[in-house]
Motif scaffolding. Structure first.
Motif, PDB file in Angstrom:
ATOM      1  N   LYS A  60       0.802  -1.239  -0.131  1.00 53.55           N
ATOM      2  CA  LYS A  60       0.156  -0.002   0.013  1.00 53.55           C
ATOM      3  C   LYS A  60       1.011   1.135   0.146  1.00 53.55           C
ATOM      4  O   LYS A  60       0.322   2.236  -0.710  1.00 53.55           O
ATOM      5  CB  LYS A  60      -1.040  -0.143   1.099  1.00 53.55           C
ATOM      6  CG  LYS A  60      -1.893   1.199   1.232  1.00 53.55           C
ATOM      7  CD  LYS A  60      -2.829   1.145   0.109  1.00 53.55           C
ATOM      8  CE  LYS A  60      -3.898   2.073   0.290  1.00 53.55           C
ATOM      9  NZ  LYS A  60      -3.302   3.360   0.402  1.00 53.55           N
ATOM     10  N   GLU A  61       1.903   1.123   0.704  1.00 52.13           N
ATOM     11  CA  GLU A  61       2.791   2.215   0.754  1.00 52.13           C
ATOM     12  C   GLU A  61       3.497   2.331  -0.622  1.00 52.13           C
ATOM     13  O   GLU A  61       3.627   3.739  -1.140  1.00 52.13           O
ATOM     14  CB  GLU A  61       4.109   2.158   1.760  1.00 52.13           C
ATOM     15  CG  GLU A  61       4.993   3.160   1.964  1.00 52.13           C
ATOM     16  CD  GLU A  61       6.332   2.606   2.875  1.00 52.13           C
ATOM     17  OE1 GLU A  61       7.328   3.415   2.894  1.00 52.13           O
ATOM     18  OE2 GLU A  61       5.830   1.693   3.600  1.00 52.13           O
TER      19      GLU A  61
ATOM     20  N   ASP B 212       0.815   4.223  -2.835  1.00 54.93           N
ATOM     21  CA  ASP B 212       0.920   5.686  -2.686  1.00 54.93           C
ATOM     22  C   ASP B 212       2.041   6.265  -3.143  1.00 54.93           C
ATOM     23  O   ASP B 212       1.717   7.523  -3.655  1.00 54.93           O
ATOM     24  CB  ASP B 212       0.705   5.591  -0.917  1.00 54.93           C
ATOM     25  CG  ASP B 212      -0.443   5.243  -0.319  1.00 54.93           C
ATOM     26  OD1 ASP B 212      -1.371   4.884  -1.110  1.00 54.93           O
ATOM     27  OD2 ASP B 212      -0.545   4.805   0.829  1.00 54.93           O
ATOM     28  N   ASN B 213       3.155   5.721  -3.047  1.00 49.46           N
ATOM     29  CA  ASN B 213       4.388   6.464  -3.682  1.00 49.46           C
ATOM     30  C   ASN B 213       4.190   6.852  -5.057  1.00 49.46           C
ATOM     31  O   ASN B 213       4.478   7.791  -5.723  1.00 49.46           O
ATOM     32  CB  ASN B 213       5.660   5.720  -3.351  1.00 49.46           C
ATOM     33  CG  ASN B 213       6.045   5.671  -1.918  1.00 49.46           C
ATOM     34  OD1 ASN B 213       5.424   6.606  -1.083  1.00 49.46           O
ATOM     35  ND2 ASN B 213       6.697   4.760  -1.375  1.00 49.46           N
TER      36      ASN B 213
ATOM     37  N   GLU C 123       1.432   6.869  -6.831  1.00 51.77           N
ATOM     38  CA  GLU C 123       0.493   7.788  -7.077  1.00 51.77           C
ATOM     39  C   GLU C 123       1.118   9.074  -6.891  1.00 51.77           C
ATOM     40  O   GLU C 123       0.551   9.998  -7.545  1.00 51.77           O
ATOM     41  CB  GLU C 123      -0.878   7.431  -6.234  1.00 51.77           C
ATOM     42  CG  GLU C 123      -1.566   6.274  -6.660  1.00 51.77           C
ATOM     43  CD  GLU C 123      -2.610   6.137  -5.791  1.00 51.77           C
ATOM     44  OE1 GLU C 123      -2.699   6.457  -4.482  1.00 51.77           O
ATOM     45  OE2 GLU C 123      -3.922   4.943  -6.253  1.00 51.77           O
ATOM     46  N   LYS C 124       1.778   9.186  -5.887  1.00 46.80           N
ATOM     47  CA  LYS C 124       2.414  10.638  -5.732  1.00 46.80           C
ATOM     48  C   LYS C 124       3.167  11.208  -6.791  1.00 46.80           C
ATOM     49  O   LYS C 124       3.279  12.135  -7.265  1.00 46.80           O
ATOM     50  CB  LYS C 124       3.208  10.524  -4.296  1.00 46.80           C
ATOM     51  CG  LYS C 124       2.361  10.393  -3.121  1.00 46.80           C
ATOM     52  CD  LYS C 124       3.079  10.384  -1.758  1.00 46.80           C
ATOM     53  CE  LYS C 124       2.460  10.261  -0.648  1.00 46.80           C
ATOM     54  NZ  LYS C 124       3.309   9.956   0.603  1.00 46.80           N
TER      55      LYS C 124
END
Length: 896
Positions: free
Chosen positions: A570-571, A574-575, A577-578
């Motif tokens: 998940k991390e 998120d990275n 997507e950032k």
């Protein structure tokens, strides 16, 4: 007409030297007891002994008494023929030491007609014995041979008179040469005394003269018989027969029985003379005309010297119509026709059914090629022995049994030699090459695979491959320029990373979902397994309360996925997507739709990639095409060449093996094979024929004839013979299968040249005789050569049935060779011929003659031997030159 021995000449033991209790010198005892014992011994001789000679010195009384037992008391049924033999001491010659003179014994066998035996015996006594003085002395010239005169001259002692007095030899031979007795007697000499008749060559002329006067010799030493015969052969062709010269029961021990009435084994009696003839006087005379064929001195029956599988009998149980739906039909008479295992000759006038019989039988056995509709009767049976030691097996003709034999029908060989292709095929099969030249299954599969691969590649390379590659390069450049135009240099890296982040985000989301699914699967698995364990524990509780399977606990795994793995992924999501958002933020000033832009870049990049793949595939297929061209079809060309040569070599190797004989052949068999093949340098070779006309025709069948003609194909391909064809398919010439000039028709060329080549390439068998192609010989000479090959191929196996050889063959061959061949091969196989050639029938020494007659549409068959007077007479009537043939046969050894 009926014959006593319808199977013809057969091997029987002949013992021609048995003295009786009436003989002047004997140890039986001339009493009733001695006679009964003597007759009993004769009745218990080996079953192989069928002819005996009852021998007495000078007189016929012993024979007369033996025949009384046979004819009046029904004795001696085991003996087919009993001859009277008078044994004379020759007064002119003697041999041995100076103190022990041995008189030479002359044995005179008389032909006695048993139907008038009393008259016949009286004639021998009155017209022969009593015409001979007891010696040549003047004082004895009125004293004829009689027991009384010998006794009187021996001082009332018969033995003394016999020992001291010898009748005059010249008078004996004078009588024997007289018209009265010349054809009624057969003479033998005692071998031992005659062979000793030589004192430093001084008596050789007299010895030669004695040899010329007799028909055979008698000897009692079986061990030395072979060597003695070889020595005797230096004088001519007279045979040395074996017999013990029996004078007592020591040598005639066949009378002995044990206390239980069982006959004891015969230990001392033995006679090893086998004669192949009727048990008759005429049968005995055959040893004069055919000494080598008719006599064997050996322990075992010569019939079993060589293995055979002969037909033994034809049985027609009721009258049978021969033809189907024939108005003027002919009918086989009910009969049982035994068959000899050697040479059987069927003769008869025109229309007597001599050929019909064997063709009917052969058709029923599936061996005739004549278009005649015969009836299919279950009333005709033929018997055959699988082996000479086996019982004959009957076969009903209407059942079409499968029996191996070789049948040559009337004029069949003539018909074959008139058709060169059939002639060649028959020769090929005859020498053992069963199959025509064929393309192997392995080659076909390989050729089809290579052709299919070629076809697939040419579909890909359907235009000029270099032009196609150039077009692909243009496409790639166009797309690359487009991508460059829509992305500046400074943004190229960002767009590249942007696409990477998009890919990473997609992959990580997919992986995150996989972890979720795996966690659910583990829980479901744990639940299902534990449920099963609970059921098992309930069952175990009933067995033993102390047994319980622990449940599965995957909480550690599930917790790890939940608490560690999923949060980590998940991390990463998120990275990603950032980073994507950062890129979007970086392109806020871009007036176009960033999403569409990126999508177009990816689309055109894929097109570039696809174009590069097409170019790579073209390059790979170009390489594969070169491999197919340089390797695959050259390989096929090499295999075609080697296959063509290998089949040629196979035929020639088969021929060499054929003419040299099997490895299991004896030297005698190899000599016979050589004799049959002849001395005219018979040879078989192979010519490979290339039919260019057929090849071009094959191509034209697949091509547009408006565009292609035979002349254009010839100019394009330049293939006119086998060598050019081989060079063409192996690409050793220009043009070849892969020349540019062949491109328009290459598919047709590859199909015809690599898969259908046997349609224009053939192997022609060339048979030469004395280095001359047999096609240049007469039909009779060709037939002769063909028959030589057929006989050689089946030399020691199947029965041969041949209908009228003289119709097919060169007459010189029949006279000079075929007679000799039949005489030799009949030892190894049964031969049945239909013939009207007297020389073939008589001089080949047929063991059995079958005479065909047609009596008002009823076909009848009678059989017997050459020596049978009735058969002999019919041969002379039916066969042109029959009498001459018999005379030639007799004169062959100097007999008249």
């Amino acid at each position: 007409m009926a014959t006593n021995f319808s199977r013809g000449s057969e091997w029987r033991k002949w013992d021609l030297h048995i003295h009786t209790p009436n003989s002047i010198c004997q140890e039986y005892g001339n009493t009733q007891e001695g006679w009964d014992k003597f007759i009993n011994a004769l009745e218990n001789l080996s079953i192989e002994v069928k002819v005996i000679g009852i021998t007495d010195y000078y007189f016929i009384d012993g024979y007369k008494k033996v025949m009384d037992y046979k004819l009046k008391h029904n004795k001696l049924k085991n003996i087919d023929k009993i001859f009277p033999i008078l044994e004379f001491r020759i007064d002119t010659f003697g041999s041995g030491s100076e103190n022990n003179l041995q008189k030479i014994n002359l044995h005179v066998l008389f032909d006695i007609n048993e139907n008038d035996i009393a008259t016949e015996i009286r004639q021998v006594e009155e017209e022969f014995i009593k015409q001979i003085p007891i010696t040549k002395l003047e004082r004895h010239k009125t004293k004829c041979l009689s027991i009384e005169n010998l006794t009187q001259e021996g001082n009332n002692n018969l033995q003394n008179g016999f020992s001291s007095l010898v009748p005059p030899t010249d008078r004996v031979f004078e009588l024997l040469n007289s018209p009265r007795w010349k054809d009624k007697c057969f003479l033998f000499l005692g071998y031992k005394e005659w062979s000793n008749l030589e004192k430093n060559q001084q008596l050789k002329p007299l010895k030669d003269d004695l040899y010329s006067k007799v028909g055979a010799f008698l000897g009692n030493n079986f061990t030395t018989n072979k060597n003695n015969q070889e020595w005797l052969n230096s004088f001519g062709n007279k045979k040395l027969l074996h017999s013990l010269d029996i004078h007592n029961f020591t040598d005639l021990d066949s009378y002995e029985f044990d206390e239980n009435g069982n006959r004891k084994p015969i230990e001392r009696y033995h006679c090893n003379t086998w004669i192949k003839a009727d048990p008759t006087f005429e049968g005995l005379k055959q040893i004069l005309y055919e000494p080598e064929e008719r006599v064997r001195i050996q322990e075992n029956n010569p019939a079993f010297d060589f293995e055979k599988s002969p037909f033994t009998e034809i049985q027609i149980s009721e009258r049978v119509d021969v033809f189907e739906n024939e108005q003027d039909n002919v009918t086989f008479e009910k009969c049982v026709l035994p068959l000899n295992s050697n040479l059987v000759s069927i003769i008869g006038g025109r229309g007597t059914g001599k050929s019909i019989l064997i063709d009917y039988i052969s058709t029923g056995l599936g061996q005739s090629n004549r278009s005649i509709s015969y009836t299919k009767s279950d009333r005709i049976t033929i018997k055959r022995q699988p082996s000479l030691n086996d019982e004959p097996i009957p076969f009903v003709i209407s059942n079409k049994p499968n029996i191996p034999f070789m049948y040559i029908s009337q004029s069949e060989i003539k018909g074959i030699v008139e058709k060169p292709q059939e002639f060649t095929e028959n020769i090929r099969k005859t020498i053992g090459v069963i199959d025509n030249y064929i393309v192997s299954t392995e080659y076909k599969a390989k050729a089809n695979r290579y052709t299919n691969e070629y076809s697939e590649i040419t579909k890909i390379l359907d235009t000029n491959s270099q032009q196609k590659k150039d077009e692909i390069d243009k496409e790639i450049k166009k797309y690359n320029d487009f991508i460059t135009n829509i992305t500046s240099k400074e943004n190229k890296l960002k767009l590249k990373n942007y696409q990477k982040h998009l890919n990473d985000l997609s992959e990580r989301k997919i992986f995150y979902e996989k972890l979720q699914n795996q966690k659910r699967s583990i829980r479901e698995f744990e639940k299902e397994v534990n449920s099963n364990i609970e059921q098992l524990n309930k069952a175990l509780l009933e067995v033993d309360s102390n047994i319980s399977i622990p449940c599965v606990n995957n909480s550690t795994t599930i917790n790890y996925i939940t608490q560690t793995a999923l949060p980590k992924i998940k991390e990463l999501i998120d990275n990603a997507e950032k980073e994507i958002q950062k890129t979007k933020d970086a392109f806020k000033g871009y007036t176009g739709d960033l999403t569409t832009l990126l999508s177009d870049v990816a689309l055109y990049q894929n097109k570039v990639t696809e174009s590069q793949k097409q170019k790579t595939l073209l390059e790979e297929n170009e390489k594969k095409f070169e491999t197919i061209k340089q390797n695959y079809f050259k390989e096929l060309g090499t295999e075609i060449e080697s296959g063509i040569k290998a089949y040629k070599q196979e035929i020639e190797d088969k021929w060499n093996n054929f003419k040299n004989g099997s490895g299991g052949y004896s030297e005698e068999q190899k000599r016979l094979l050589s004799d049959i093949l002849g001395e005219d340098n018979l040879n078989v070779s192979v010519e490979i024929s290339f039919n260019a006309e057929k090849m071009y025709q094959l191509l034209l069948e697949k091509l547009d004839r408006r565009s292609w003609s035979k002349e254009k194909l010839e100019n394009t391909l330049n293939v006119s013979n086998l060598d050019k064809y081989i060079d063409f398919i192996k690409q050793a010439s220009d043009p070849n299968a892969f020349s540019d000039a062949v491109i328009p028709i290459r598919d047709c060329v590859l199909d015809a040249f690599f898969t259908k080549y046997i349609e224009f390439i053939t192997h022609n068998i060339v048979v030469t005789s004395q280095n001359k192609n047999i096609t240049k010989l007469s039909r009779g000479q060709q037939g002769t050569i063909y028959l030589r090959l057929k006989l050689a191929a089946n030399l020691f196996s199947k029965t041969i049935i041949y209908d009228q050889p003289e119709d097919d063959l060169d007459n010189e061959f029949i006279m000079s060779d075929l007679v000799s061949i039949f005489r030799k091969i009949k030892k190894y196989r049964q031969v049945i011929i239909v013939s009207h050639n007297a020389n073939l029938v008589v001089n080949a020494d047929s063991e059995q003659i079958i005479i065909a007659r047609n009596e008002e549409g009823i076909l009848k068959y009678t059989s017997g031997s050459l020596e049978d007077p009735e058969i002999n007479e019919q041969i002379c009537k039916i066969l042109e030159g029959g009498k001459t043939a018999f005379l030639k046969r007799e004169k062959k050894y100097g007999f008249k």
